[in-house]
Enzyme design. Structure first.
Site, PDB file in Angstrom:
ATOM      1  N   CYS A 196      -3.358   0.783   8.982  1.00  0.00           N
ATOM      2  CA  CYS A 196      -3.066  -0.653   8.878  1.00  0.00           C
ATOM      3  C   CYS A 196      -1.674  -0.910   9.449  1.00  0.00           C
ATOM      4  CB  CYS A 196      -3.126  -1.095   7.420  1.00  0.00           C
ATOM      5  SG  CYS A 196      -4.768  -0.999   6.734  1.00  0.00           S
ATOM      6  N   CYS A 219      -7.957   2.161  -1.387  1.00  0.00           N
ATOM      7  CA  CYS A 219      -7.588   1.592  -0.096  1.00  0.00           C
ATOM      8  C   CYS A 219      -7.838   0.088  -0.188  1.00  0.00           C
ATOM      9  CB  CYS A 219      -8.434   2.206   1.017  1.00  0.00           C
ATOM     10  SG  CYS A 219      -8.296   1.319   2.563  1.00  0.00           S
ATOM     11  N   ASP A 244     -21.648  -7.217  24.303  1.00  0.00           N
ATOM     12  CA  ASP A 244     -20.745  -6.852  23.209  1.00  0.00           C
ATOM     13  C   ASP A 244     -20.471  -5.353  23.296  1.00  0.00           C
ATOM     14  OD1 ASP A 244     -19.337  -6.674  20.878  1.00  0.00           O
ATOM     15  OD2 ASP A 244     -21.016  -7.119  19.539  1.00  0.00           O
ATOM     16  N   CYS A 246     -14.299  -6.159  21.242  1.00  0.00           N
ATOM     17  CA  CYS A 246     -13.445  -5.682  20.159  1.00  0.00           C
ATOM     18  C   CYS A 246     -12.163  -5.084  20.725  1.00  0.00           C
ATOM     19  CB  CYS A 246     -14.188  -4.692  19.260  1.00  0.00           C
ATOM     20  SG  CYS A 246     -14.952  -3.366  20.154  1.00  0.00           S
ATOM     21  N   TYR A 287     -25.764  -4.163  24.746  1.00  0.00           N
ATOM     22  CA  TYR A 287     -24.983  -3.426  23.740  1.00  0.00           C
ATOM     23  C   TYR A 287     -25.336  -4.033  22.376  1.00  0.00           C
ATOM     24  CZ  TYR A 287     -22.153  -2.500  27.955  1.00  0.00           C
ATOM     25  OH  TYR A 287     -21.711  -2.170  29.224  1.00  0.00           O
ATOM     26  N   CYS A 312       0.876  -1.170   0.000  1.00  0.00           N
ATOM     27  CA  CYS A 312       0.000   0.000   0.000  1.00  0.00           C
ATOM     28  C   CYS A 312       0.913   1.219   0.000  1.00  0.00           C
ATOM     29  CB  CYS A 312      -0.892   0.003   1.231  1.00  0.00           C
ATOM     30  SG  CYS A 312      -1.762   1.549   1.404  1.00  0.00           S
ATOM     31  N   GLN A 346     -21.480  -4.256  12.124  1.00  0.00           N
ATOM     32  CA  GLN A 346     -20.143  -4.859  12.056  1.00  0.00           C
ATOM     33  C   GLN A 346     -19.549  -4.594  10.680  1.00  0.00           C
ATOM     34  OE1 GLN A 346     -18.499  -6.359  14.472  1.00  0.00           O
ATOM     35  NE2 GLN A 346     -20.062  -6.795  15.998  1.00  0.00           N
TER      36      GLN A 346
HETATM   37  N1  SAH Z   1     -23.775  -6.276  19.252  1.00  0.00           N
HETATM   38  C1  SAH Z   1     -23.845  -5.341  18.175  1.00  0.00           C
HETATM   39  C2  SAH Z   1     -23.185  -3.990  18.493  1.00  0.00           C
HETATM   40  C3  SAH Z   1     -21.816  -4.038  19.115  1.00  0.00           C
HETATM   41  S1  SAH Z   1     -20.931  -2.501  19.135  1.00  0.00           S
HETATM   42  C4  SAH Z   1     -23.308  -5.944  16.894  1.00  0.00           C
HETATM   43  O1  SAH Z   1     -22.704  -7.010  16.902  1.00  0.00           O
HETATM   44  O2  SAH Z   1     -23.497  -5.326  15.839  1.00  0.00           O
HETATM   45  C5  SAH Z   1     -21.311  -1.833  20.664  1.00  0.00           C
HETATM   46  C6  SAH Z   1     -22.690  -1.208  20.764  1.00  0.00           C
HETATM   47  O3  SAH Z   1     -22.830  -0.725  22.080  1.00  0.00           O
HETATM   48  C7  SAH Z   1     -22.931  -0.012  19.847  1.00  0.00           C
HETATM   49  O4  SAH Z   1     -24.129  -0.204  19.137  1.00  0.00           O
HETATM   50  C8  SAH Z   1     -23.061   1.177  20.794  1.00  0.00           C
HETATM   51  O5  SAH Z   1     -23.976   2.156  20.353  1.00  0.00           O
HETATM   52  C9  SAH Z   1     -23.553   0.490  22.045  1.00  0.00           C
HETATM   53  N2  SAH Z   1     -23.265   1.177  23.317  1.00  0.00           N
HETATM   54  C10 SAH Z   1     -22.184   1.941  23.639  1.00  0.00           C
HETATM   55  N3  SAH Z   1     -22.245   2.311  24.922  1.00  0.00           N
HETATM   56  C11 SAH Z   1     -23.385   1.771  25.435  1.00  0.00           C
HETATM   57  C12 SAH Z   1     -23.983   1.786  26.732  1.00  0.00           C
HETATM   58  N4  SAH Z   1     -23.420   2.443  27.740  1.00  0.00           N
HETATM   59  N5  SAH Z   1     -25.147   1.124  26.899  1.00  0.00           N
HETATM   60  C13 SAH Z   1     -25.722   0.440  25.874  1.00  0.00           C
HETATM   61  N6  SAH Z   1     -25.200   0.389  24.621  1.00  0.00           N
HETATM   62  C14 SAH Z   1     -24.036   1.044  24.420  1.00  0.00           C
END
Ligand code: SAH
Length: 415
Positions: A12, A81, A303, A330, A234, A3, A205
């Site tokens: 990256c 990219c 998550d 993550c 989340y 790249c 994602q």
């Molecule tokens: N499980 C989902 C999103 C994961 S990313 C997936 O796999 O697509 C994390 C998520 O947590 C995001 O959508 C973000 O908006 C949310 N988030 C961040 N802080 C938070 C909180 N304090 N309470 C609830 N959700 C939250």
């Protein structure tokens, strides 16, 4: 692969390494973070390129576009990219030529003057739909009709164009003010054989094929049963919860972002999933309310964003005592911190599963399954009931039982 701008761009960090070497490095990192646990080999990609479905670029006064140089606001102009697909580049190139044609005013952050700040592109890979978000300092975009018409004509994958109005001088790209210039303001993608609406602000994602593998592992670890009540915390636009809903009795999702929450509600309707409900709330506050109401929860999926969860969230789990917690992360370093809190409330884990959602970068996604430590030993008490020496009179049993009757439950009124 080479790249030409990787050094200046800095996104990256591992691009100079072979892909298998990158995977080993990620695994070593996790092994150091979780020395007591069995860290499984990273599940990588067959073709680790063009996997990102979202990009945010800025433009300079010469109408060149690109990402910012690491820890600065200097644009590194890019043509291609390696992480984005052909269509993303085609749409960006067309936007660039239209900006030139219409002499679009580009925002200058030093002078705090100008119109266009950023362009965000979101791709639904399975359905080949594109969402374009123009981030500008003003809600008035003269000529937007022509702009959209020309863009859609050249790039028919563009299903919607949204104007996000962000007047503030901040590094936060999007504001909450939006105006749909073309289409419906969202795109629809297919994931795990379900359809999902994705709007400008919702989390989705970024690596479609790896995401399906990740969710399959979540489902396997959760081991859904027909009498199981599961919390999907989340939850974003509800993707994980909806992908496991058919295996369990009920799913309750919680998400802080209002747009993602609204998308989640729509997604459940669109897929005709009826055993799922969503709450727009901070996950910690929600869990504390659930704990206060002594809700019965069998499993929790969590998550959180990179910052991880909170001690209070984990403490609420300690009260709710679900059989299992599937923790997707993550950022394994914050997950390692959170696992210590889980240990304090008696939850243990043995394995860490790794998924490479972000090839060529230093990031890696991890999943652990936590379950409540079973008591080390049990005490058997033998009692004989009836009249006579050493026996427990029957009439006393009823009275004793009353003492242990559970207090009436206050159910969480939103549920
Ligand atoms: N499980 C989902 C999103 C994961 S990313 C997936 O796999 O697509 C994390 C998520 O947590 C995001 O959508 C973000 O908006 C949310 N988030 C961040 N802080 C938070 C909180 N304090 N309470 C609830 N959700 C939250």
């Amino acid at each position: 692969m080479n790249c030409p701008i990787s050094k200046r761009c800095g996104s990256c960090q591992y691009i100079h390494m072979d892909y298998p070497q990158q995977l080993i490095k990620k695994q070593d990192y996790c092994q150091k973070l979780f020395p007591q646990l069995n860290v499984h080999s990273v599940v990588g990609m067959e073709n680790p390129y063009e996997y990102r479905n979202k990009v945010i670029v800025a433009f300079n006064q010469k109408y060149e576009y690109g990402l910012y140089e690491e820890s600065s606001h200097k644009i590194v102009p890019m043509q291609k990219c390696l992480l984005h697909d052909e269509e993303t580049h085609k749409v960006l190139a067309k936007i660039q030529s239209l900006f030139r044609k219409y002499r679009m005013s580009i925002y200058d952050e030093h002078k705090n003057r100008g119109f266009l700040k950023h362009v965000l592109i979101r791709r639904a890979i399975e359905t080949n739909q594109t969402l374009v978000v123009l981030v500008a300092t003003d809600g008035m975009f003269k000529g937007s009709k022509n702009f959209c018409q020309e863009l859609v004509k050249a790039c028919p994958s563009v299903q919607s164009v949204v104007l996000n109005v962000n007047k503030r001088q901040t590094s936060v790209v999007l504001s909450s003010i939006e105006k749909v210039l073309y289409g419906k303001g969202f795109i629809v993608d297919k994931l795990c054989a379900l359809s999902f609406k994705i709007s400008a602000q919702s989390f989705y994602q970024i690596n479609h094929s790896q995401c399906e593998k990740l969710y399959a592992k979540v489902a396997e670890l959760l081991n859904g049963q027909k009498d199981q009540v599961v919390l999907d915390t989340y939850c974003g636009i509800g993707t994980i919860g909806m992908s496991i809903a058919k295996n369990v009795k009920k799913v309750i999702g919680v998400e802080l972002n209002k747009d993602a929450y609204k998308d989640a509600l729509n997604n459940a309707k669109m897929n005709d999933i009826r055993n799922i409900s969503f709450y727009n709330e901070d996950a910690t506050i929600f869990m504390q309310k659930m704990a206060q109401s002594h809700m019965h929860i069998d499993s929790v999926i969590m998550d959180p964003p990179r910052a991880g969860s909170t001690k209070e969230f984990v403490e609420a789990i300690g009260i709710l005592k679900p059989q299992s917690v599937v923790y997707v992360s993550c950022d394994p370093s914050t997950q390692a911190r959170d696992l210590k809190w889980f240990q304090q409330i008696g939850y243990v884990t043995k394995d860490v599963y790794l998924y490479d959602m972000f090839p060529h970068t230093e990031h890696v996604e991890t999943i652990v399954l936590l379950s409540h430590k079973s008591p080390e030993s049990t005490i058997n008490v033998k009692e004989e009931f009836g009249e006579g020496e050493g026996k427990v009179p029957l009439d006393l049993i009823a009275e004793r039982a009353k003492k242990y009757q559970p207090k009436p439950k206050i159910t969480y009124k939103m549920i």
